[in-house]
Design a protein around this motif. Structure first.
Motif, PDB file in Angstrom:
ATOM      1  N   ILE A 145       0.836  -1.276   0.034  1.00 39.90           N
ATOM      2  CA  ILE A 145      -0.029  -0.006  -0.015  1.00 39.90           C
ATOM      3  C   ILE A 145       1.076   1.248  -0.133  1.00 39.90           C
ATOM      4  O   ILE A 145       1.894   1.426   0.740  1.00 39.90           O
ATOM      5  CB  ILE A 145      -0.871  -0.032   1.285  1.00 39.90           C
ATOM      6  N   PHE A 146       0.522   2.191  -0.975  1.00 41.21           N
ATOM      7  CA  PHE A 146       1.296   3.427  -1.238  1.00 41.21           C
ATOM      8  C   PHE A 146       0.306   4.341  -0.735  1.00 41.21           C
ATOM      9  O   PHE A 146      -0.715   4.318  -1.290  1.00 41.21           O
ATOM     10  CB  PHE A 146       2.106   3.623  -2.400  1.00 41.21           C
ATOM     11  N   GLY A 147       0.667   5.424   0.089  1.00 39.71           N
ATOM     12  CA  GLY A 147      -0.357   6.434   0.345  1.00 39.71           C
ATOM     13  C   GLY A 147      -1.217   6.227   1.494  1.00 39.71           C
ATOM     14  O   GLY A 147      -1.080   5.461   2.074  1.00 39.71           O
ATOM     15  N   LYS A 148      -1.794   7.087   1.770  1.00 33.62           N
ATOM     16  CA  LYS A 148      -2.836   7.111   2.938  1.00 33.62           C
ATOM     17  C   LYS A 148      -4.054   6.454   2.603  1.00 33.62           C
ATOM     18  O   LYS A 148      -4.732   6.736   1.716  1.00 33.62           O
ATOM     19  CB  LYS A 148      -3.211   8.559   3.600  1.00 33.62           C
ATOM     20  N   ALA A 149      -4.442   5.349   3.470  1.00 36.76           N
ATOM     21  CA  ALA A 149      -5.712   4.746   3.128  1.00 36.76           C
ATOM     22  C   ALA A 149      -6.740   5.389   4.163  1.00 36.76           C
ATOM     23  O   ALA A 149      -7.387   4.684   4.814  1.00 36.76           O
ATOM     24  CB  ALA A 149      -5.529   3.288   3.724  1.00 36.76           C
ATOM     25  N   CYS A 150      -6.920   6.522   3.985  1.00 39.95           N
ATOM     26  CA  CYS A 150      -8.132   7.506   4.608  1.00 39.95           C
ATOM     27  C   CYS A 150      -9.430   6.858   4.140  1.00 39.95           C
ATOM     28  O   CYS A 150      -9.865   6.585   3.072  1.00 39.95           O
ATOM     29  CB  CYS A 150      -7.964   8.835   4.422  1.00 39.95           C
TER      30      CYS A 150
END
Length: 156
Positions: A145-150
């Protein structure tokens, strides 16, 4: 007793067109609510307007890239680029922890790495031209996972 060692025929033509099993995709989609796939299966000829390495991605992306080295590396680097633009990128990748890609691109940029238990049974056409759904890949798999999992929904 004579032992004969069989060697895998590396001259067979291998396809990059392997589909993620529906149950794995659905589980990830429930958690991340994907809105784009830059590596769609069987879309025919890749044109510039459909090329996931050229076009902009969605906000919440699922990426099961072709596993041939050049394409896999390019899609992982593109996922990092997209995550730096604020987009969420969830990649299904073969486990290759000794590679430059893993140490120089994946590990320093990943928000999370999940190693899957067992081998994923991809759906596609094998080297004999037969459609298969029950053959495991050659490698273990991981979700990167790349980036915020908001705004995750239904996590685990």
């Amino acid at each position: 007793m004579i032992y004969v060692k069989t060697v895998k025929n590396r001259n067979l033509v291998h396809s990059d067109n392997w589909e993620t099993p529906k149950e794995l995709y659905d589980k990830l989609d429930k958690e991340f609510n994907f809105d784009f796939d830059p590596c769609p299966i069987n879309i025919g000829k890749i044109t510039p307007d459909k090329d996931g390495l050229l076009i902009d991605w969605g906000e919440r992306n699922f990426i099961n890239p072709p596993y041939s080295r050049k394409l896999k590396d390019a899609f992982v680097k593109r996922a990092v680029e997209m995550s730096n633009r604020g987009k969420l990128c969830v990649c299904l990748l073969p486990v290759s922890t000794s590679t430059i890609l893993f140490h120089d691109v994946i590990k320093p940029n990943a928000t999370e790495i999940r190693f899957l238990r067992g081998r994923v049974k991809f759906i596609g056409i094998n080297t004999f031209g037969e459609r298969v759904t029950n053959k495991a890949g050659m490698h273990d798999s991981m979700i990167v996972i790349f980036g915020k999992a908001c705004g995750r929904r239904g996590a685990n």
